[in-house]
Scaffold this motif. Structure first.
Motif, PDB file in Angstrom:
ATOM      1  N   SER A 113      -6.017  -2.978 -15.805  1.00  0.00           N
ATOM      2  CA  SER A 113      -7.002  -4.513 -16.262  1.00  0.00           C
ATOM      3  C   SER A 113      -7.897  -4.894 -14.640  1.00  0.00           C
ATOM      4  CB  SER A 113      -5.960  -5.558 -16.483  1.00  0.00           C
ATOM      5  OG  SER A 113      -5.144  -6.275 -15.020  1.00  0.00           O
ATOM      6  N   ALA A 114      -8.588  -5.848 -15.346  1.00  0.00           N
ATOM      7  CA  ALA A 114     -10.392  -6.098 -14.599  1.00  0.00           C
ATOM      8  C   ALA A 114      -9.888  -6.885 -12.970  1.00  0.00           C
ATOM      9  CB  ALA A 114     -11.074  -7.123 -15.435  1.00  0.00           C
ATOM     10  N   ASP A 115      -8.259  -7.112 -12.864  1.00  0.00           N
ATOM     11  CA  ASP A 115      -7.879  -8.087 -11.970  1.00  0.00           C
ATOM     12  C   ASP A 115      -6.562  -6.385 -10.972  1.00  0.00           C
ATOM     13  OD1 ASP A 115      -5.553  -8.601 -13.718  1.00  0.00           O
ATOM     14  OD2 ASP A 115      -5.634  -9.965 -12.919  1.00  0.00           O
ATOM     15  N   THR A 116      -6.680  -6.044 -11.130  1.00  0.00           N
ATOM     16  CA  THR A 116      -6.030  -4.956 -10.789  1.00  0.00           C
ATOM     17  C   THR A 116      -7.234  -3.712 -10.182  1.00  0.00           C
ATOM     18  OG1 THR A 116      -4.220  -5.566 -12.323  1.00  0.00           O
ATOM     19  CG2 THR A 116      -4.150  -3.131 -10.691  1.00  0.00           C
ATOM     20  N   ASP A 117      -6.796  -3.368  -9.062  1.00  0.00           N
ATOM     21  CA  ASP A 117      -7.975  -2.239  -8.351  1.00  0.00           C
ATOM     22  C   ASP A 117      -7.084  -0.816  -8.696  1.00  0.00           C
ATOM     23  OD1 ASP A 117      -9.506  -0.590  -6.725  1.00  0.00           O
ATOM     24  OD2 ASP A 117      -7.939  -0.207  -6.042  1.00  0.00           O
ATOM     25  N   ARG A 118      -7.190   0.357  -9.795  1.00  0.00           N
ATOM     26  CA  ARG A 118      -7.134   1.406  -9.885  1.00  0.00           C
ATOM     27  C   ARG A 118      -6.045   2.263  -8.544  1.00  0.00           C
ATOM     28  NH1 ARG A 118     -10.551   6.107 -10.290  1.00  0.00           N
ATOM     29  NH2 ARG A 118     -10.339   6.143  -7.687  1.00  0.00           N
ATOM     30  N   ASP A 119      -6.542   2.663  -7.436  1.00  0.00           N
ATOM     31  CA  ASP A 119      -5.777   2.585  -5.876  1.00  0.00           C
ATOM     32  C   ASP A 119      -4.825   2.392  -6.485  1.00  0.00           C
ATOM     33  OD1 ASP A 119      -7.910   5.304  -6.181  1.00  0.00           O
ATOM     34  OD2 ASP A 119      -8.909   4.740  -4.725  1.00  0.00           O
ATOM     35  N   TYR A 120      -4.635   1.078  -5.960  1.00  0.00           N
ATOM     36  CA  TYR A 120      -4.294   0.023  -5.288  1.00  0.00           C
ATOM     37  C   TYR A 120      -2.476   0.557  -6.625  1.00  0.00           C
ATOM     38  CZ  TYR A 120      -0.898  -3.263  -3.939  1.00  0.00           C
ATOM     39  OH  TYR A 120       0.098  -4.933  -3.632  1.00  0.00           O
ATOM     40  N   LEU A 121      -3.039   0.589  -7.918  1.00  0.00           N
ATOM     41  CA  LEU A 121      -2.011   0.703  -8.606  1.00  0.00           C
ATOM     42  C   LEU A 121      -1.046   1.763  -8.500  1.00  0.00           C
ATOM     43  CD1 LEU A 121       0.081  -0.194 -10.974  1.00  0.00           C
ATOM     44  CD2 LEU A 121      -1.834   0.295 -12.527  1.00  0.00           C
ATOM     45  N   TYR A 122      -2.084   2.930  -8.571  1.00  0.00           N
ATOM     46  CA  TYR A 122      -1.596   4.878  -8.058  1.00  0.00           C
ATOM     47  C   TYR A 122      -0.907   4.296  -6.916  1.00  0.00           C
ATOM     48  CZ  TYR A 122      -2.163   9.284  -6.677  1.00  0.00           C
ATOM     49  OH  TYR A 122      -1.964  10.272  -6.274  1.00  0.00           O
ATOM     50  N   TYR A 123      -1.551   3.943  -5.862  1.00  0.00           N
ATOM     51  CA  TYR A 123      -0.085   3.923  -5.081  1.00  0.00           C
ATOM     52  C   TYR A 123       1.258   3.383  -4.451  1.00  0.00           C
ATOM     53  CZ  TYR A 123      -4.054   6.923  -2.522  1.00  0.00           C
ATOM     54  OH  TYR A 123      -4.944   7.730  -2.492  1.00  0.00           O
ATOM     55  N   GLN A 124       0.754   2.430  -4.961  1.00  0.00           N
ATOM     56  CA  GLN A 124       2.003   2.019  -5.775  1.00  0.00           C
ATOM     57  C   GLN A 124       3.082   2.413  -6.104  1.00  0.00           C
ATOM     58  OE1 GLN A 124       4.291  -1.191  -4.589  1.00  0.00           O
ATOM     59  NE2 GLN A 124       2.737  -3.081  -4.724  1.00  0.00           N
ATOM     60  N   LEU A 125       2.935   3.062  -7.175  1.00  0.00           N
ATOM     61  CA  LEU A 125       3.642   3.901  -8.672  1.00  0.00           C
ATOM     62  C   LEU A 125       3.903   5.412  -7.135  1.00  0.00           C
ATOM     63  CD1 LEU A 125       1.407   3.248 -11.356  1.00  0.00           C
ATOM     64  CD2 LEU A 125       4.101   2.742 -10.988  1.00  0.00           C
ATOM     65  N   LEU A 126       3.575   5.964  -6.496  1.00  0.00           N
ATOM     66  CA  LEU A 126       3.238   6.641  -5.685  1.00  0.00           C
ATOM     67  C   LEU A 126       4.257   6.807  -4.849  1.00  0.00           C
ATOM     68  CD1 LEU A 126       1.982  10.064  -4.923  1.00  0.00           C
ATOM     69  CD2 LEU A 126       1.008   8.803  -3.278  1.00  0.00           C
ATOM     70  N   ALA A 127       3.942   5.430  -4.280  1.00  0.00           N
ATOM     71  CA  ALA A 127       5.243   5.131  -3.185  1.00  0.00           C
ATOM     72  C   ALA A 127       6.387   4.642  -3.981  1.00  0.00           C
ATOM     73  CB  ALA A 127       4.915   3.626  -2.564  1.00  0.00           C
ATOM     74  N   HIS A 128       6.780   4.608  -4.944  1.00  0.00           N
ATOM     75  CA  HIS A 128       7.958   4.688  -5.668  1.00  0.00           C
ATOM     76  C   HIS A 128       8.210   5.723  -6.413  1.00  0.00           C
ATOM     77  CE1 HIS A 128       6.964   0.497  -4.061  1.00  0.00           C
ATOM     78  NE2 HIS A 128       8.352   0.105  -4.227  1.00  0.00           N
ATOM     79  N   ARG A 129       7.568   6.570  -5.962  1.00  0.00           N
ATOM     80  CA  ARG A 129       8.290   7.779  -7.156  1.00  0.00           C
ATOM     81  C   ARG A 129       9.618   7.892  -7.549  1.00  0.00           C
ATOM     82  NH1 ARG A 129       4.657  11.781  -7.786  1.00  0.00           N
ATOM     83  NH2 ARG A 129       4.732  12.444  -5.647  1.00  0.00           N
ATOM     84  N   GLU A 130      10.265   7.575  -6.397  1.00  0.00           N
ATOM     85  CA  GLU A 130      11.897   7.682  -6.302  1.00  0.00           C
ATOM     86  C   GLU A 130      12.809   6.820  -7.277  1.00  0.00           C
ATOM     87  OE1 GLU A 130      13.935   8.977  -2.552  1.00  0.00           O
ATOM     88  OE2 GLU A 130      12.559  10.407  -2.349  1.00  0.00           O
ATOM     89  N   GLN A 131      12.298   5.310  -7.090  1.00  0.00           N
ATOM     90  CA  GLN A 131      12.548   5.544  -7.373  1.00  0.00           C
ATOM     91  C   GLN A 131      12.408   5.086  -9.824  1.00  0.00           C
ATOM     92  OE1 GLN A 131      11.118   1.241  -4.633  1.00  0.00           O
ATOM     93  NE2 GLN A 131      13.305   0.502  -6.748  1.00  0.00           N
ATOM     94  N   LEU A 132      11.222   5.402  -9.894  1.00  0.00           N
ATOM     95  CA  LEU A 132      11.104   5.852 -10.781  1.00  0.00           C
ATOM     96  C   LEU A 132      11.744   7.428 -11.163  1.00  0.00           C
ATOM     97  CD1 LEU A 132       6.671   5.991 -11.122  1.00  0.00           C
ATOM     98  CD2 LEU A 132       8.282   4.176 -12.225  1.00  0.00           C
TER      99      LEU A 132
END
Length: 433
Positions: A113-132
């Motif tokens: 969404s407009a108030d979410t930075d794409r790269d920030y969200l991407y790196y959050q998901l990358l950092a939590h890959r094992e949990q996912l």
């Protein structure tokens, strides 16, 4: 469910579900394979999960047509869409669309969404890959659901800080990507010149035809003979030698390192085939340093896995212990590029030999190294090639080590930035602990 960073985030950060952080979350689709025309002459890039490699995607293996889009659940997604693999062995792998593309149904497409930075969200998901991956369920095949993904809770600072965090991490990743792409180009240049001089003998053929060898000055051209002679390999340049591969280099087989258990002090990571394939020893088993120095691997060493997955690489993943099923390739007579490129030249044949063996793990034997032949040019030709190829190999090693350093830096910063342990000023280069 809150992911780890959401529990540790500063109070000023807002916790939101991924569903709230995205304008749209959807999956893709696969146009019917019964309609070959859907995949012929198409212009729409179509992503499959095996193409998610934690980077920006600019090209795909297959293209589909506009009619295929209209006839299936596949959708054209905008550039910047984050793709997350939901099924099978690739669960948790990520990609970012570098241009509008479609994807198959095994991908979850996240449009921030407009108030979410794409790269920030991407790196959050990358950092939590094992949990996912830990959330995936299923007996025959592990999978995540769109509903699970939407409900995951992550911490979000103000948009400006999201952008600063995402920008810093993206700068590091872009630099890593550039170094690796540069190395792929340098490797291709080295292999092309090697093949031209020592396999196809292009300069010799040109001189026989009365032509000046392409891209070569007169002094270098003069180093090559102007004719061939018969050898066990067929026609080779006059005066050049044909020798077994294992006569130009030493192929040292690794140790059964379970016989050298770690001591808990100054141990070495064990370099196995898995480490060779991924290029580093992170998470590797450990072995005692009480092994002969010859079996200690250093950056820049040529390693050849002769069993299972046959690979030849210049190792740049740090000091380690050479495990069995790997050769460390060295030579006291010839430069690194010579034995590295000749071993790579024979790799496809070695793989065919290994695949033909009726065993659970195909392999080659030392006799196959002796059967593989190399053509050795005159000292003058080798010296001339060395002046070109040795600097290329040195540059490849230097770039790979820079990429490893940047990867370590990124992996160190990532969890601290996305949890708020490290804060960024407006200037993306300034970090506050």
């Amino acid at each position: 469910m809150k992911l780890d960073a959401a529990h540790a985030a500063p109070d000023s950060w807002e916790c939101r579900t991924i569903g709230e952080a995205c304008e749209r979350i959807t999956s893709g689709g696969t146009p019917s394979r019964r309609e070959p025309s859907f995949y012929e002459g198409g212009s729409v890039p179509w992503v499959k999960t095996k193409e998610l490699n934690d980077g920006v995607i600019f090209a795909t293996e297959e293209l589909i047509t506009e009619r295929a889009l209209a006839s299936s659940s596949a959708k054209l997604l905008p550039a910047g869409t984050i793709l997350l693999a939901m099924y099978g062995a690739t669960v948790g792998m990520l990609g970012v669309l570098g241009k509008p593309m479609a994807c198959n149904q095994a991908c979850c497409a996240l449009i921030p969404s407009a108030d979410t930075d794409r790269d920030y969200l991407y790196y959050q998901l990358l950092a939590h890959r094992e949990q996912l991956q830990g959330l995936a369920t299923g007996a025959a095949q592990q999978n995540l659901s769109g509903a699970q993904i939407k409900q995951l809770v992550l911490p979000f600072p103000a948009l400006d800080e999201q952008k600063s965090i995402g920008k810093m991490l993206r700068i590091l990743d872009d630099r890593i990507t550039l170094l690796r792409e540069t190395n792929a180009t340098l490797e291709a240049i080295a292999q092309a010149l090697f093949k031209s001089w020592f396999v196809d003998f292009d300069p010799v053929r040109a001189k026989m035809e009365g032509r000046t060898p392409e891209g070569m000055d007169e002094a270098t051209a003069a180093l090559f003979p102007d004719g061939f002679e018969t050898s066990e390999l067929g026609e080779v340049p006059r005066g050049w030698q044909v020798r077994p591969l294992d006569s130009v280099a030493n192929y040292l087989n690794g140790l059964a390192l379970q016989k050298f258990p770690p001591t808990g002090s100054d141990d070495l990571p064990v370099i196995k085939i898995a480490q060779l394939r991924k290029g580093d020893a992170v998470g590797a088993d450990l072995a005692s340093r009480a092994i002969k120095p010859d079996y200690v691997v250093q950056n820049g060493d040529v390693l050849f896995s002769w069993s299972g997955s046959l690979e030849v690489e210049i190792w740049c993943g740090g000091e380690g212990a050479l495990n069995q099923h790997l050769f460390k390739v060295t030579s006291s007579q010839y430069p690194k590029w010579f034995y590295y490129l000749w071993t790579r030249h024979h790799l496809d044949n070695f793989r065919q030999i290994a695949a033909s063996k009726a065993t659970t793990m195909g392999h080659i034997q030392r006799s196959h190294l002796s059967a593989a032949k190399v053509v050795v040019g005159s000292d003058a030709v080798l010296d001339s090639a060395n002046g070109i190829l040795s600097p290329l190999i040195d540059r490849i090693v230097s770039n790979a080590l820079q990429a490893q350093t940047l990867s370590t830096l990124r992996d160190t910063l990532l969890p601290r930035l996305i949890s708020g342990q490290l804060r960024l000023d407006e200037n993306v280069g300034a970090i506050n602990a």
